[in-house]
Design a protein around this motif. Structure first.
Motif, PDB file in Angstrom:
ATOM      1  N   THR A  71      -9.824   3.314  -3.095  1.00 38.79           N
ATOM      2  CA  THR A  71     -10.966   2.828  -2.313  1.00 38.79           C
ATOM      3  C   THR A  71     -12.222   3.629  -2.629  1.00 38.79           C
ATOM      4  O   THR A  71     -13.315   3.068  -2.794  1.00 38.79           O
ATOM      5  CB  THR A  71     -10.657   2.926  -0.813  1.00 38.79           C
ATOM      6  N   ILE A  72     -12.079   4.949  -2.735  1.00 42.67           N
ATOM      7  CA  ILE A  72     -13.217   5.817  -3.025  1.00 42.67           C
ATOM      8  C   ILE A  72     -13.809   5.506  -4.396  1.00 42.67           C
ATOM      9  O   ILE A  72     -15.034   5.403  -4.554  1.00 42.67           O
ATOM     10  CB  ILE A  72     -12.791   7.299  -2.936  1.00 42.67           C
ATOM     11  N   PHE A  73     -12.953   5.316  -5.388  1.00 41.90           N
ATOM     12  CA  PHE A  73     -13.440   4.996  -6.736  1.00 41.90           C
ATOM     13  C   PHE A  73     -14.127   3.628  -6.748  1.00 41.90           C
ATOM     14  O   PHE A  73     -15.162   3.454  -7.395  1.00 41.90           O
ATOM     15  CB  PHE A  73     -12.280   5.017  -7.730  1.00 41.90           C
ATOM     16  N   GLN A  74     -13.559   2.670  -6.044  1.00 44.35           N
ATOM     17  CA  GLN A  74     -14.149   1.332  -6.002  1.00 44.35           C
ATOM     18  C   GLN A  74     -15.497   1.342  -5.288  1.00 44.35           C
ATOM     19  O   GLN A  74     -16.435   0.653  -5.699  1.00 44.35           O
ATOM     20  CB  GLN A  74     -13.188   0.350  -5.320  1.00 44.35           C
ATOM     21  N   MET A  75     -15.606   2.116  -4.219  1.00 45.52           N
ATOM     22  CA  MET A  75     -16.879   2.203  -3.501  1.00 45.52           C
ATOM     23  C   MET A  75     -17.959   2.780  -4.403  1.00 45.52           C
ATOM     24  O   MET A  75     -19.111   2.352  -4.369  1.00 45.52           O
ATOM     25  CB  MET A  75     -16.723   3.055  -2.233  1.00 45.52           C
ATOM     26  N   LYS A  78       1.646   9.554  -3.442  1.00 38.32           N
ATOM     27  CA  LYS A  78       1.755   9.376  -1.995  1.00 38.32           C
ATOM     28  C   LYS A  78       0.959   8.128  -1.647  1.00 38.32           C
ATOM     29  O   LYS A  78      -0.272   8.134  -1.699  1.00 38.32           O
ATOM     30  CB  LYS A  78       1.207  10.596  -1.256  1.00 38.32           C
ATOM     31  N   ASP A  79       1.654   7.059  -1.321  1.00 39.70           N
ATOM     32  CA  ASP A  79       1.055   5.726  -1.250  1.00 39.70           C
ATOM     33  C   ASP A  79      -0.186   5.630  -0.370  1.00 39.70           C
ATOM     34  O   ASP A  79      -1.208   5.077  -0.796  1.00 39.70           O
ATOM     35  CB  ASP A  79       2.105   4.716  -0.766  1.00 39.70           C
ATOM     36  N   ASP A  80      -0.129   6.149   0.861  1.00 41.94           N
ATOM     37  CA  ASP A  80      -1.270   5.981   1.764  1.00 41.94           C
ATOM     38  C   ASP A  80      -2.511   6.711   1.243  1.00 41.94           C
ATOM     39  O   ASP A  80      -3.629   6.192   1.301  1.00 41.94           O
ATOM     40  CB  ASP A  80      -0.918   6.468   3.179  1.00 41.94           C
ATOM     41  N   GLY A  83      -3.485  12.539  -2.875  1.00 41.94           N
ATOM     42  CA  GLY A  83      -2.938  11.345  -3.504  1.00 41.94           C
ATOM     43  C   GLY A  83      -1.554  11.568  -4.096  1.00 41.94           C
ATOM     44  O   GLY A  83      -0.868  10.610  -4.469  1.00 41.94           O
ATOM     45  N   TYR A  84      -1.160  12.850  -4.174  1.00 40.10           N
ATOM     46  CA  TYR A  84       0.134  13.187  -4.767  1.00 40.10           C
ATOM     47  C   TYR A  84       0.917  14.150  -3.874  1.00 40.10           C
ATOM     48  O   TYR A  84       0.337  14.908  -3.093  1.00 40.10           O
ATOM     49  CB  TYR A  84      -0.048  13.840  -6.137  1.00 40.10           C
ATOM     50  N   VAL A  85       2.225  14.130  -4.030  1.00 42.85           N
ATOM     51  CA  VAL A  85       3.115  15.113  -3.431  1.00 42.85           C
ATOM     52  C   VAL A  85       4.121  15.529  -4.504  1.00 42.85           C
ATOM     53  O   VAL A  85       4.199  14.903  -5.562  1.00 42.85           O
ATOM     54  CB  VAL A  85       3.867  14.549  -2.197  1.00 42.85           C
ATOM     55  N   HIS A  86       4.884  16.556  -4.218  1.00 43.38           N
ATOM     56  CA  HIS A  86       5.904  17.024  -5.159  1.00 43.38           C
ATOM     57  C   HIS A  86       7.264  16.432  -4.819  1.00 43.38           C
ATOM     58  O   HIS A  86       7.613  16.294  -3.641  1.00 43.38           O
ATOM     59  CB  HIS A  86       6.006  18.555  -5.124  1.00 43.38           C
ATOM     60  N   ASP A  87       8.022  16.082  -5.861  1.00 42.51           N
ATOM     61  CA  ASP A  87       9.402  15.673  -5.618  1.00 42.51           C
ATOM     62  C   ASP A  87      10.281  16.930  -5.590  1.00 42.51           C
ATOM     63  O   ASP A  87       9.779  18.064  -5.640  1.00 42.51           O
ATOM     64  CB  ASP A  87       9.877  14.680  -6.686  1.00 42.51           C
ATOM     65  N   LYS A  88      11.583  16.763  -5.524  1.00 43.41           N
ATOM     66  CA  LYS A  88      12.495  17.897  -5.412  1.00 43.41           C
ATOM     67  C   LYS A  88      12.422  18.821  -6.622  1.00 43.41           C
ATOM     68  O   LYS A  88      12.700  20.010  -6.533  1.00 43.41           O
ATOM     69  CB  LYS A  88      13.928  17.398  -5.218  1.00 43.41           C
ATOM     70  N   GLU A  89      12.066  18.260  -7.781  1.00 39.59           N
ATOM     71  CA  GLU A  89      11.978  19.063  -9.004  1.00 39.59           C
ATOM     72  C   GLU A  89      10.598  19.689  -9.196  1.00 39.59           C
ATOM     73  O   GLU A  89      10.358  20.398 -10.178  1.00 39.59           O
ATOM     74  CB  GLU A  89      12.302  18.203 -10.241  1.00 39.59           C
TER      75      GLU A  89
END
Length: 248
Positions: free
Chosen positions: A138-142, A129-131, A117-123
């Protein structure tokens, strides 16, 4: 002089050259600052000392005040093993202390350890990470809508959603860990051993994918589904009500 690295290791060319000089009887005595400077580990030290003893080479450890000509072999082995164990324990404690200090100071890299769900920026900071974030929601809602972990796994595979490792199949553990990961609310707990409370909690550490209310609701839902209950003494036991075994 040999330069060793814990990451790359070392061939210890000069150490090997010293042993060759001993085999050629070019050396009579080896003076060592301390046992830790002699061998990479206990096995290396003992093997080298046995080899030197066979060759009749005298070895003196200055810091420990040990001399192979004055010390019984079995006693020497016992001393070396004890010192090596003490050094390992001291090194381990220093590492743990360093981790705790960095956690308290807010400089630990564990705060920004990446998860699905996350990525690192330049720092090196976490950004969404949107997708993957959509899949997390969706997983939490299910889960909130009553689906079990097994059902969530089946639904993700039916939808063709790839696992965090890029596989077509999801593991139940992956889903369970995600549903318990507070980082999705933007908060990170470090060094929480589950017994003595949280050593350090950093709120607003990273952008949130899930609201704190949703996260707490999921934790409550997971507890309700668990067949673990506590008795009057606080001891956890399996609840017979939800046991899959039937008495005949």
């Amino acid at each position: 002089m040999d330069i060793a690295s814990s990451k790359t290791g070392s061939s210890r060319r000069e150490f090997a050259r010293m042993l060759e000089d001993c085999q050629s009887y070019n050396l009579d005595i080896i003076l060592i600052k301390s046992i830790s400077r002699f061998g990479m580990d206990t096995v290396d030290t003992l093997e080298a000392l046995n080899q030197l003893k066979t060759l009749g080479i005298r070895v003196i450890f200055e810091q420990e005040s040990l001399d192979t000509t004055d010390t019984d072999s079995d006693l020497m082995i016992s001393i070396i093993e004890s010192i090596a164990q003490a050094e390992n324990e001291s090194r381990s404690e220093n590492i743990k202390l360093g981790i705790k200090q960095r956690a308290v100071q807010g400089t630990s890299k564990l705060y920004n350890r990446k998860c699905y769900g996350y990525v690192h920026d330049k720092e090196g900071n976490l950004i969404i990470k949107d997708d993957e974030a959509k899949n997390v929601m969706t997983i939490f809602q299910m889960c909130l809508h009553g689906k079990s972990v097994i059902s969530i796994v089946a639904e993700l595979e039916r939808l063709g959603v790839k696992s965090p490792t890029g596989k077509d199949t999801w593991s139940k553990r992956t889903i369970d860990v995600m549903l318990s990961n507070e980082k999705y609310t933007g908060s990170v707990r470090l060094l929480d051993n589950g017994k003595h409370g949280v050593v350090n909690l950093c709120e607003d550490n990273n952008p949130a994918i899930i609201s704190k209310e949703t996260f707490q609701a999921v934790q409550i839902e997971k507890t309700k589904r668990s067949n673990i209950v506590k008795d009057e003494n606080g001891v956890q036991r399996k609840s017979k009500k939800y046991s899959s075994k039937r008495l005949r």
